[in-house]
Write a protein that holds these residues in place. Structure first.
Motif, PDB file in Angstrom:
ATOM      1  N   SER A 114       0.843  -1.186   0.000  1.00 48.36           N
ATOM      2  CA  SER A 114       0.000   0.000   0.000  1.00 48.36           C
ATOM      3  C   SER A 114       0.886   1.245   0.000  1.00 48.36           C
ATOM      4  O   SER A 114       1.992   1.240   0.524  1.00 48.36           O
ATOM      5  CB  SER A 114      -0.901   0.008   1.230  1.00 48.36           C
ATOM      6  N   LEU A 115       0.391   2.322  -0.595  1.00 51.43           N
ATOM      7  CA  LEU A 115       1.151   3.566  -0.611  1.00 51.43           C
ATOM      8  C   LEU A 115       1.329   4.108   0.802  1.00 51.43           C
ATOM      9  O   LEU A 115       2.345   4.734   1.108  1.00 51.43           O
ATOM     10  CB  LEU A 115       0.438   4.602  -1.496  1.00 51.43           C
ATOM     11  N   GLU A 116       0.354   3.842   1.672  1.00 45.56           N
ATOM     12  CA  GLU A 116       0.450   4.313   3.063  1.00 45.56           C
ATOM     13  C   GLU A 116       1.618   3.626   3.783  1.00 45.56           C
ATOM     14  O   GLU A 116       2.352   4.264   4.535  1.00 45.56           O
ATOM     15  CB  GLU A 116      -0.851   4.021   3.829  1.00 45.56           C
ATOM     16  N   TYR A 117       1.780   2.345   3.546  1.00 43.94           N
ATOM     17  CA  TYR A 117       2.901   1.640   4.170  1.00 43.94           C
ATOM     18  C   TYR A 117       4.232   2.144   3.620  1.00 43.94           C
ATOM     19  O   TYR A 117       5.172   2.415   4.373  1.00 43.94           O
ATOM     20  CB  TYR A 117       2.767   0.127   3.941  1.00 43.94           C
ATOM     21  N   LEU A 118       4.296   2.286   2.307  1.00 43.51           N
ATOM     22  CA  LEU A 118       5.543   2.738   1.692  1.00 43.51           C
ATOM     23  C   LEU A 118       5.953   4.116   2.205  1.00 43.51           C
ATOM     24  O   LEU A 118       7.133   4.429   2.308  1.00 43.51           O
ATOM     25  CB  LEU A 118       5.395   2.753   0.166  1.00 43.51           C
ATOM     26  N   ARG A 119       4.957   4.925   2.556  1.00 45.07           N
ATOM     27  CA  ARG A 119       5.235   6.251   3.100  1.00 45.07           C
ATOM     28  C   ARG A 119       6.014   6.156   4.414  1.00 45.07           C
ATOM     29  O   ARG A 119       6.789   7.061   4.740  1.00 45.07           O
ATOM     30  CB  ARG A 119       3.895   6.954   3.357  1.00 45.07           C
ATOM     31  N   THR A 120       5.804   5.074   5.162  1.00 47.79           N
ATOM     32  CA  THR A 120       6.512   4.917   6.439  1.00 47.79           C
ATOM     33  C   THR A 120       7.964   4.485   6.229  1.00 47.79           C
ATOM     34  O   THR A 120       8.747   4.482   7.173  1.00 47.79           O
ATOM     35  CB  THR A 120       5.813   3.886   7.348  1.00 47.79           C
ATOM     36  N   ILE A 121       8.303   4.079   5.010  1.00 48.22           N
ATOM     37  CA  ILE A 121       9.685   3.723   4.708  1.00 48.22           C
ATOM     38  C   ILE A 121      10.160   4.554   3.512  1.00 48.22           C
ATOM     39  O   ILE A 121      10.596   4.029   2.493  1.00 48.22           O
ATOM     40  CB  ILE A 121       9.862   2.210   4.425  1.00 48.22           C
ATOM     41  N   ALA A 122      10.034   5.878   3.684  1.00 50.14           N
ATOM     42  CA  ALA A 122      10.328   6.800   2.582  1.00 50.14           C
ATOM     43  C   ALA A 122      11.774   6.685   2.107  1.00 50.14           C
ATOM     44  O   ALA A 122      12.093   7.066   0.986  1.00 50.14           O
ATOM     45  CB  ALA A 122      10.023   8.236   2.999  1.00 50.14           C
ATOM     46  N   HIS A 123      12.667   6.147   2.966  1.00 51.71           N
ATOM     47  CA  HIS A 123      14.066   6.018   2.567  1.00 51.71           C
ATOM     48  C   HIS A 123      14.264   4.834   1.626  1.00 51.71           C
ATOM     49  O   HIS A 123      15.275   4.753   0.933  1.00 51.71           O
ATOM     50  CB  HIS A 123      14.968   5.876   3.792  1.00 51.71           C
ATOM     51  N   LEU A 124      13.306   3.915   1.583  1.00 46.18           N
ATOM     52  CA  LEU A 124      13.432   2.739   0.723  1.00 46.18           C
ATOM     53  C   LEU A 124      12.445   2.731  -0.438  1.00 46.18           C
ATOM     54  O   LEU A 124      12.630   1.996  -1.406  1.00 46.18           O
ATOM     55  CB  LEU A 124      13.241   1.461   1.567  1.00 46.18           C
ATOM     56  N   ARG A 125      11.420   3.573  -0.334  1.00 44.17           N
ATOM     57  CA  ARG A 125      10.360   3.467  -1.339  1.00 44.17           C
ATOM     58  C   ARG A 125      10.768   3.841  -2.752  1.00 44.17           C
ATOM     59  O   ARG A 125      10.128   3.386  -3.701  1.00 44.17           O
ATOM     60  CB  ARG A 125       9.103   4.237  -0.901  1.00 44.17           C
ATOM     61  N   PRO A 126      11.836   4.662  -2.957  1.00 45.67           N
ATOM     62  CA  PRO A 126      12.213   4.892  -4.356  1.00 45.67           C
ATOM     63  C   PRO A 126      12.676   3.620  -5.063  1.00 45.67           C
ATOM     64  O   PRO A 126      12.814   3.613  -6.276  1.00 45.67           O
ATOM     65  CB  PRO A 126      13.347   5.922  -4.273  1.00 45.67           C
ATOM     66  N   ARG A 127      12.878   2.548  -4.312  1.00 38.22           N
ATOM     67  CA  ARG A 127      13.267   1.285  -4.944  1.00 38.22           C
ATOM     68  C   ARG A 127      12.059   0.490  -5.438  1.00 38.22           C
ATOM     69  O   ARG A 127      12.223  -0.568  -6.037  1.00 38.22           O
ATOM     70  CB  ARG A 127      14.034   0.420  -3.931  1.00 38.22           C
ATOM     71  N   SER A 128      10.858   0.974  -5.116  1.00 34.47           N
ATOM     72  CA  SER A 128       9.661   0.275  -5.592  1.00 34.47           C
ATOM     73  C   SER A 128       9.311   0.772  -6.990  1.00 34.47           C
ATOM     74  O   SER A 128       9.714   1.857  -7.397  1.00 34.47           O
ATOM     75  CB  SER A 128       8.501   0.526  -4.633  1.00 34.47           C
TER      76      SER A 128
END
Length: 463
Positions: A114-128
């Motif tokens: 979910s985008l909400e979960y990815l927001r909590t790991i903003a340092h890793l989400r550019p890898r998605s």
RNA sequence: UCCUCGAUAGCUCAAUGGUAGAGCACUCGGCUGUUAACCGAGUGGUUGUUGGUUCGAGCCCAACUCGGGGAGCCA
């Protein structure tokens, strides 16, 4: 770094096919069998991944079958045609060097998050996939904006981030101060003594570069600003952030019509540039984020934006059989439900609404001959709402001073702004484009927090 | 700030007021062309926090925290 980029391979496969190459990147997913395996490698240069095939002839095969997602690898081998259906070619590995291992608790998985979960790991989400696409588009759109203006001889102005004028008139501001909050200096009346502060006066983060941009407009003719903007509003919506970027062109010897032509051309230019230069990313959004995206953007590029006056909009809304929560009446600002109805139901494309009542708009907007409306324009787009707000500026010094008086603003606070009208002022116009809102429109992403690398919103400044 | 919905394993989600489950991830094993690979086994929980009702609460009540959607403000 002597290797080749995955982007180069996809752009000119003929140069590399059946030849030895070297690539480096991160494991996005891998599938292993007893004696061979597949790795999908993303090297950051391109949205698509390169499939790497490896087998037990590699000296470190056993170790490779154990690597986890996001392991960094350097792969040497031969680029060959792939028997698989999903990719035209693949890299047959002769040597795979493990550059950096990953860990079992790597929070990004192969499946959808979910985008909400990815927001909590903003340092890793550019890898998605999603955020890789979002932020490449953001980068391209920023470049497109600079290109658009430079092709038209605009000068790029860096207006200040810290502003000493407390009169920009657009919402709550963040204070900039070095005063000790534990013991604030007070004057004789007991008020905080800002003459003791760093700048010797009150200072804030900018809410708009417009007033300063106008000064350069009167020197360079056509200018634009493009930088961060700050609003300390306690607004909690998918469309607002405390820190966002704004594009603000300002054009001399120009009226509101010129302003709208510029806005429409600029928006179309950005869309076209991204569609042409990031087709893979745009296709991804169309498939996974918003199925109608490409069709809609194409419609925007090829058709003229709608245009109607505020007064016409009010009439249209009054005549409609739609029931609104908020009653429509000339003189009150359009509510979100009204804007949505107009742009999503009636026009189904971006529309300019012009000539608003002067009492609901800013002091610097040029008074129309009817004496009750100003030469303002808002560009409304389906799904996102207001994406651009602009106006022709009041160049007649007497009328500008009169407007300051009506709004209870002190002339001396605007002395340099008034000077612009005194020394060879011209008619001029400009607008502000919310950069993130443009990105939302461009990608189909519906929350502004998901188009900013590290969003700052009420109660949130992590990372 | 207001209205509204929600919070259960690392993730996505189940569970009439009566012993907390599945898929994925992870660990181990199997598999010679996979495509979110597949097959078998295993690990994993103070059900957001605090308090209350009850013989008994993931479930009911209250407050708080965080998140989604809507509104206001705006770009």
């Amino acid at each position: 770094m002597d290797g080749v980029l995955v982007k180069q391979i996809f752009q000119e496969p003929g140069l590399y096919l059946n030849k030895p190459i070297k690539v480096s990147g991160w494991v996005r997913t891998l599938r292993v069998s007893k004696s061979f395996g597949f790795i999908e490698l993303n090297d950051g240069s391109f949205f698509k991944k390169l499939q790497v095939v490896f087998d037990e002839t590699l000296s470190n095969f056993q170790q490779l079958t154990k690597i986890l997602i996001s392991t960094a690898l350097i792969v040497e081998g031969e680029l060959v045609e792939s028997p698989g259906a999903k990719q035209p070619w693949e890299l047959k590995a002769k040597r795979i060097e493990i550059e950096g291992l990953s860990a079992p608790d790597y929070p990004l998985q192969k499946k959808r998050h979910s985008l909400e979960y990815l927001r909590t790991i903003a340092h890793l989400r550019p890898r998605s996939n999603t955020f890789s696409a979002v932020f490449r588009i953001r980068s391209l759109a920023a470049y497109a904006i600079h290109r658009f203006f430079h092709e038209r001889n605009f000068v790029y102005v860096h207006t200040p981030i810290i502003t000493g004028s407390d009169c920009e008139g657009a919402g709550e501001m963040f204070r900039v101060s070095t005063l000790d909050l534990e013991k604030l200096p007070r004057d004789r009346e007991g008020k905080i003594d800002f003459s003791k502060d760093f700048f010797g006066k009150e200072a804030n983060l900018t809410v708009s570069g417009q007033l300063e941009a106008e000064t350069f407009c009167m020197a360079f003719r056509n200018v634009y600003t493009f930088g961060p903007t700050f609003r300390a509003e306690n607004s909690n919506t998918p469309r607002h952030a405390a820190e966002f970027w704004m594009v603000e062109p300002e054009i001399a010897f120009a009226d509101l019509q010129d302003d709208m032509v510029l806005a429409e051309e600029m928006l179309k230019y950005i869309l076209t540039y991204c569609l042409e230069n990031a087709p893979e990313e745009m296709e991804f959004f169309n498939q996974f984020i918003d199925q109608g995206l490409l069709k809609r953007l194409d419609n925007v590029i090829t058709s003229d934006f709608g245009q109607l006056t505020y007064t016409e909009a009010i009439e249209l809304l009054k005549k409609s059989d739609q029931s609104f929560t908020y009653p429509v009446e000339w003189g009150v600002d359009l509510q979100t439900e009204h804007e949505r109805y107009l742009t999503e139901q009636v026009f189904k494309k971006p529309i300019f609404v012009t000539d608003y009542p002067k009492d609901i708009k800013a002091f610097y907007m040029r008074l129309n001959d009817d004496n009750r409306t100003v030469a303002a324009m808002d560009l409304l787009v389906p799904g996102v709402g207001e994406i651009i707000g602009g106006s022709q500026r009041e160049e007649r010094i007497a009328l500008l001073e009169q407007r300051l008086d009506e709004m209870g603003l002190a002339h001396e606070d605007y002395w340099w702004y008034l000077d612009l009208r005194k020394y060879g002022g011209t008619k001029h116009a400009g607008f502000g484009l919310g950069f993130e809102r443009a990105i939302m429109y461009l990608t189909g992403i519906t929350n502004i927090r998901d188009v900013i690398p590290f969003p700052r919103t009420v109660n949130f400044a992590e990372f």
